[in-house]
Design an enzyme around this catalytic site. Structure first.
Site, PDB file in Angstrom:
ATOM      1  N   HIS A  62      -5.887  -4.614  10.333  1.00 17.15           N
ATOM      2  CA  HIS A  62      -5.036  -3.565  10.983  1.00 17.15           C
ATOM      3  C   HIS A  62      -6.339  -3.077  12.549  1.00 17.15           C
ATOM      4  CE1 HIS A  62      -2.399  -2.410   7.852  1.00 17.15           C
ATOM      5  NE2 HIS A  62      -3.425  -2.762   7.347  1.00 17.15           N
ATOM      6  N   ARG A  64      -4.551  -2.066  14.848  1.00 17.30           N
ATOM      7  CA  ARG A  64      -4.150  -0.538  15.898  1.00 17.30           C
ATOM      8  C   ARG A  64      -3.566  -0.338  17.222  1.00 17.30           C
ATOM      9  NH1 ARG A  64      -3.614   0.774  10.429  1.00 17.30           N
ATOM     10  NH2 ARG A  64      -5.682   1.834   9.240  1.00 17.30           N
ATOM     11  N   ASP A 152       3.222  -4.514   5.246  1.00 17.87           N
ATOM     12  CA  ASP A 152       2.211  -3.736   4.801  1.00 17.87           C
ATOM     13  C   ASP A 152       2.891  -2.271   5.534  1.00 17.87           C
ATOM     14  OD1 ASP A 152      -0.060  -4.147   3.036  1.00 17.87           O
ATOM     15  OD2 ASP A 152      -1.545  -3.788   4.992  1.00 17.87           O
ATOM     16  N   ASP A 305      -8.149  -6.504   4.865  1.00 12.30           N
ATOM     17  CA  ASP A 305      -7.461  -4.984   5.278  1.00 12.30           C
ATOM     18  C   ASP A 305      -7.980  -3.755   5.991  1.00 12.30           C
ATOM     19  OD1 ASP A 305      -5.021  -3.379   4.753  1.00 12.30           O
ATOM     20  OD2 ASP A 305      -5.393  -3.011   2.786  1.00 12.30           O
ATOM     21  N   PHE A 323      -4.926   6.074   4.199  1.00 10.31           N
ATOM     22  CA  PHE A 323      -5.609   5.767   3.152  1.00 10.31           C
ATOM     23  C   PHE A 323      -6.228   4.297   3.671  1.00 10.31           C
ATOM     24  CE2 PHE A 323      -2.490   7.290   0.268  1.00 10.31           C
ATOM     25  CZ  PHE A 323      -2.549   7.643  -0.200  1.00 10.31           C
ATOM     26  N   GLY A 324      -7.140   3.908   2.684  1.00 10.62           N
ATOM     27  CA  GLY A 324      -8.157   2.866   4.170  1.00 10.62           C
ATOM     28  C   GLY A 324      -9.269   2.628   4.398  1.00 10.62           C
TER      29      GLY A 324
HETATM   30 ZN   LIG Z   1      -1.098  -2.764   2.787  1.00 13.64          ZN
END
Ligand SMILES: [Zn+2]
Length: 427
Positions: A62, A64, A152, A305, A323-324
């Site tokens: 990601h 962003r 996703d 991820d 999350f993440g």
């Molecule tokens: Zn995901």
């Protein structure tokens, strides 16, 4: 300027090469792999005692941008990728606006061309706004450079929509990447549902929320013939189902993240939001299943991820924070420590998981050191000792559970299109 990478152990699974040799790079391409290569005026990169591999591909990050530049930009995310040994990344569409049109896809491609030190390949959204209802402009996004489609973070809950998406994806020959989570089963959960969630008094996300979605999608993959890929697989049943589908010849693949093979919910620092991600860290039994699936070949790719969130958002109480975690700079070291060093997989297999494995899914045409190939090269060491200081991260975000950890093994130099874009400082 030409580059000669001297004296490294060259591991190139695509050409079944594993030997000590030099790699010559001229005009951004691999010009040769052989002992004692030389070129006048060439820059010499001494790789004695190191491994020289095709450039690593991370098919799940990601970045962003556009929309959340306070968390990451294409420029900062690409630098983090380079520092992790990655030469190509595929970026998920949950930006603002969502990458659901050729216009946003083109914007990302153009920004990356100017700002990114690594190759950036956008993944288009499955549905408009990733709202799960109306299909996005899949053909136009592919023409603009999208290499896959995914919603996703927001799984496609409606099976009819997913079926249509797979039919379109098949006609455009794009893989469909699903974040497998039945939102009704996981709703409100903050961590894996099990002994630990009970002990901590936190709401659980059952393994079944992943399994149910994988099961449904595999039925639809069989119905449509689409290429289907499970993102960040995390449960024992999910890998068993993917394995079953693959044995029956379906074009089904999956990826595993470093945190899911390295950590489990009994190894979380209590209420530390740097251990909060989706899917959640599962119990050690699930973690063991992921490691087994990586070793057995059911898992095709290691993908990070990489999910940057600024401190202002992550430093909230566990139930409130997003999350993440970030992961680009620690992925290779975790793979060496958790998979190669204990003998779960060979070094060659690890290189596959970072190169030919993901490339077979997203088909970037990278991932080899064959003469004539684009000179994307990752040089790494299984011996170097280094400590991860998240405050020195190239990412704009700091959300990593591996801050302060000393690793044995890690990236040493990253070459993209024949240019050295990152090198480890010699201490
Ligand atoms: Zn995901």
């Amino acid at each position: 300027m030409p580059i000669v990478i001297k004296n490294g152990r060259v591991i190139d699974p695509a050409s079944q090469t594993d030997r000590v040799a030099d790699v010559l790079i001229v005009d951004g391409r691999i010009a040769g792999v052989a002992p004692n290569l030389a070129s006048p005026r060439a820059e010499i990169l001494d790789a004695t005692g190191m491994i020289v591999a095709p450039g690593f591909v991370d098919m799940h990050v990601h970045l962003r941008e556009p929309g959340f530049e306070h968390a990451e930009t294409i420029e900062s995310g690409a630098r983090a990728a380079a520092a992790g040994g990655f030469t190509s990344v595929c970026c998920m569409p949950n930006t603002k606006p969502v990458n659901d049109s050729a216009m946003v896809t083109s914007y990302i491609v153009e920004r990356a061309r100017h700002m990114a030190v690594v190759n950036v390949f956008p993944i288009g959204a499955i549905t408009k706004g990733s709202a799960g209802e109306e299909l996005s402009a899949i053909g136009a996004m592919k023409a603009a450079g999208a290499v896959a489609i995914s919603d996703d973070g927001l799984p496609v809950m409606n099976a009819r929509v997913m079926r249509r998406a797979m039919e379109f994806a098949r006609s455009y020959d794009l893989p469909v990447i699903q974040h497998c989570e039945d939102l009704n089963l996981s709703a409100g959960g903050d961590m894996h549902e099990g002994v630990q969630s009970v002990r901590w008094g936190l709401r659980g996300i059952p393994a079944a929320s992943e399994d149910v979605m994988v099961a449904r999608d595999l039925v639809l993959a069989q119905l449509t013939g689409a290429r289907y890929h499970v993102a960040h697989i995390s449960t024992r049943n999910a890998v068993a189902m993917v394995d079953h589908a693959r044995r029956h010849g379906l074009p089904v693949t999956c990826e595993a993240t470093p945190h899911h093979f390295a950590l489990s919910d009994d190894r979380m620092a209590a209420y530390d939001s740097n251990y909060k991600m989706k899917p959640p860290l599962r119990s050690s039994c699930h973690r063991a299943a992921i490691v087994e699936a990586i070793a057995a070949g059911t898992v095709s790719a290691i993908a990070t991820d990489h999910a940057p969130h600024p401190g202002s958002e992550k430093m909230q109480e566990f139930e409130r924070c997003p999350f993440g975690i970030i992961g680009l700079e620690t992925a290779l070291s975790l793979a060496i420590e958790e998979l190669v060093a204990p003998g779960k997989i060979s070094l060659n297999r690890m290189v596959e998981l970072f190169t030919t494995g993901p490339d077979a899914v997203v088909r970037l045409g990278r991932g080899t050191l064959a003469p004539g190939a684009v000179a994307d090269v990752t040089v790494f060491s299984t011996e170097v000792s280094w400590t991860y200081d998240v405050n020195q991260s190239n990412s704009r975000s700091r959300n990593s559970p591996f801050d302060g950890k000393t690793f044995r093994g890690g990236p040493m130099a990253t070459i993209v299109n024949g240019e050295i874009v990152w090198r480890r400082d010699r201490a």
